[in-house]
Design an enzyme around this catalytic site. Structure first.
Site, PDB file in Angstrom:
ATOM      1  CE  LYS A 114      -4.203  -1.740   0.204  1.00  0.00           C
ATOM      2  NZ  LYS A 114      -5.127  -2.238   1.189  1.00  0.00           N
ATOM      3  CE  LYS A 194      -5.393  -7.697  -2.798  1.00  0.00           C
ATOM      4  NZ  LYS A 194      -6.753  -7.200  -3.071  1.00  0.00           N
ATOM      5  CE  LYS A 197     -13.202  -4.061  -0.528  1.00  0.00           C
ATOM      6  NZ  LYS A 197     -12.080  -3.847   0.362  1.00  0.00           N
TER       7      LYS A 197
HETATM    8  P1  ATP Z   1      -8.075  -2.959  -0.559  1.00  0.00           P
HETATM    9  O1  ATP Z   1      -7.475  -2.705  -1.913  1.00  0.00           O
HETATM   10  O2  ATP Z   1      -8.668  -1.721   0.044  1.00  0.00           O
HETATM   11  O3  ATP Z   1      -7.146  -3.681   0.377  1.00  0.00           O
HETATM   12  P2  ATP Z   1      -9.279  -5.440  -1.260  1.00  0.00           P
HETATM   13  O4  ATP Z   1      -9.955  -5.575  -2.561  1.00  0.00           O
HETATM   14  O5  ATP Z   1      -7.907  -6.009  -1.122  1.00  0.00           O
HETATM   15  O6  ATP Z   1      -9.314  -3.900  -0.830  1.00  0.00           O
HETATM   16  P3  ATP Z   1      -9.999  -6.335   1.391  1.00  0.00           P
HETATM   17  O7  ATP Z   1     -11.105  -5.637   2.116  1.00  0.00           O
HETATM   18  O8  ATP Z   1      -8.598  -5.999   1.741  1.00  0.00           O
HETATM   19  O9  ATP Z   1     -10.247  -6.096  -0.185  1.00  0.00           O
HETATM   20  O10 ATP Z   1     -10.209  -7.900   1.517  1.00  0.00           O
HETATM   21  C1  ATP Z   1     -11.486  -8.491   1.689  1.00  0.00           C
HETATM   22  C2  ATP Z   1     -11.409  -9.984   1.414  1.00  0.00           C
HETATM   23  O11 ATP Z   1     -11.275 -10.217  -0.001  1.00  0.00           O
HETATM   24  C3  ATP Z   1     -10.201 -10.668   2.049  1.00  0.00           C
HETATM   25  O12 ATP Z   1     -10.618 -11.941   2.515  1.00  0.00           O
HETATM   26  C4  ATP Z   1      -9.214 -10.812   0.926  1.00  0.00           C
HETATM   27  O13 ATP Z   1      -8.352 -11.903   1.132  1.00  0.00           O
HETATM   28  C5  ATP Z   1     -10.132 -11.040  -0.265  1.00  0.00           C
HETATM   29  N1  ATP Z   1      -9.558 -10.549  -1.529  1.00  0.00           N
HETATM   30  C6  ATP Z   1      -9.180  -9.275  -1.799  1.00  0.00           C
HETATM   31  N2  ATP Z   1      -8.745  -9.158  -3.059  1.00  0.00           N
HETATM   32  C7  ATP Z   1      -8.839 -10.392  -3.610  1.00  0.00           C
HETATM   33  C8  ATP Z   1      -8.535 -10.919  -4.911  1.00  0.00           C
HETATM   34  N3  ATP Z   1      -8.066 -10.133  -5.859  1.00  0.00           N
HETATM   35  N4  ATP Z   1      -8.762 -12.245  -5.148  1.00  0.00           N
HETATM   36  C9  ATP Z   1      -9.254 -13.037  -4.167  1.00  0.00           C
HETATM   37  N5  ATP Z   1      -9.556 -12.606  -2.924  1.00  0.00           N
HETATM   38  C10 ATP Z   1      -9.361 -11.302  -2.636  1.00  0.00           C
HETATM   39 MG    MG Z   2      -6.773  -5.814   0.701  1.00  0.00          MG
END
Ligand code: ATP
Ligand code: MG
Length: 330
Positions: A114, A194, A197
């Site tokens: 991040k 990956k 969000k």
């Molecule tokens: P941010 O970018 O703000 O970290 P994020 O998309 O990574 O958002 P999180 O809220 O950090 O989402 O994670 C929520 C859940 O989704 C966690 O269990 C995480 O392991 C899963 N997750 C996040 N991104 C992925 C992805 N690209 N593929 C599979 N699982 C994911």
């Molecule tokens: Mg995340």
């Protein structure tokens, strides 16, 4: 008794990676009826480890609650709540933080992903995995369905639980991570990273609330190579873009990349992307309809959250009191 705990940050609308990697699994476990309690937290304190706009954050929290309910996390044993309303998370995080070494934290991926350089890393972002461990341990959770990107953080949570149990008393079960198929969905714009969000470019992700046309457009624009004669093929190293779409498609259909490749072998990449888009649209259709419905009933969503906040706080308070007693703080 098996207790399940998991969380998701209100950093934006949840995307198909969150759904296939974590939410869907939580819904399945909920519906298996094998858990007394399922704690599902909107982890807003984690979201402020990177800058957030207050108005948007407030909206994101409600949108996330709507999305989770729309995905089916609405059974009586499921406690949907907001992390910041349960002060015991941060209290236990401080206590666990006193058992965490800088050396261990240095090796965890969160702050590296991040922040471009260490000078910009806040204490909150750096110690994020300690709070994450507290989120799980405060409910004495046994099972934690989170995505493949959380393996290192879960190992760390187990390490802190063992440390505490060894020094004081075996209060915490050692939580195990449950990942269905180790699926990690990549960004459609940059298939090395990956899907996230908080990625600036929203064309890189398919959000659960995207319209069919937005989904078609995002798939059309997804970065893929030309391949041999424009045909599809699965090779996650050599052809990450098209392989990512095949991974998503396989997860959506509940099949495997091999099956998808043989079913769609006659299609060009352009045609295949259209096919995959339609499968995704079909899967998201009922979820999107329920989100629309719930967004028109904000009072209902707020009341689900406040009830969840209350139940979560009651459970967390018990662990917190016991922990403080063991340490000599009460
Ligand atoms: P941010 O970018 O703000 O970290 P994020 O998309 O990574 O958002 P999180 O809220 O950090 O989402 O994670 C929520 C859940 O989704 C966690 O269990 C995480 O392991 C899963 N997750 C996040 N991104 C992925 C992805 N690209 N593929 C599979 N699982 C994911
Ligand atoms: Mg995340």
């Amino acid at each position: 008794r098996p207790t399940l705990m998991t969380g998701i940050q209100p950093t934006g609308f949840p995307h198909i990676g969150n759904y296939l990697g974590a939410i869907q699994q939580s819904v399945k476990l909920q519906n298996s009826e094998s858990y007394d309690k399922i704690f599902f937290s909107i982890v807003d304190l984690h979201s402020i480890t990177v800058p957030q706009n207050p108005t948007i954050l407030r909206q994101n929290i409600i949108n996330l609650a709507c999305s989770l309910l729309a995905c089916g996390l609405d059974k009586p044993q499921t406690v949907l709540f907001q992390q910041s309303s349960v002060p015991h998370h941060t209290e236990l995080a401080w206590i666990l933080g006193c058992l965490a070494t800088l050396n261990k934290l240095d090796h965890l991926p969160q702050w590296k992903e991040k922040s471009p350089s260490k000078e910009d890393v806040s204490l909150g972002l750096y110690s994020y995995p300690v709070l994450q461990a507290a989120d799980v341990l405060i409910y004495r959770a046994t099972d934690v369905p989170v995505g493949d990107d959380q393996i290192k953080h879960m190992e760390f949570a187990r390490h802190l639980a063992r440390q505490f149990n060894k020094i004081y008393s075996p209060v915490f079960p050692i939580p195990k991570q449950i990942t269905s198929q180790h699926i990690r969905i990549k960004s459609l714009r940059d298939p090395i990273r990956k899907m996230s969000k908080s990625e600036k470019d929203s064309r890189g992700r398919i959000e659960l609330f995207d319209s069919p046309d937005e989904i078609r457009e995002k798939l059309r624009k997804a970065v893929t190579d030309l391949g041999t004669g424009g045909m599809i093929g699965y090779d996650s190293q050599g052809r990450p873009g098209i392989s990512n779409i095949i991974d998503i498609h396989a997860a959506v259909e509940g099949s495997t990349p091999d099956q998808i490749c043989s079913e769609c072998a006659h299609l060009t990449t352009v045609e295949y992307k259209e096919r995959a888009a339609e499968a995704i649209i079909e899967m998201l259709k009922p979820i999107r309809a329920r989100i629309v419905h719930l967004r028109n009933e904000p009072q209902h969503v707020v009341s689900v959250l406040s009830k969840g906040n209350e139940i979560a706080a009651q459970n967390a308070a018990k662990t917190c009191a016991e922990v403080k007693k063991l340490i000599g703080l009460s």
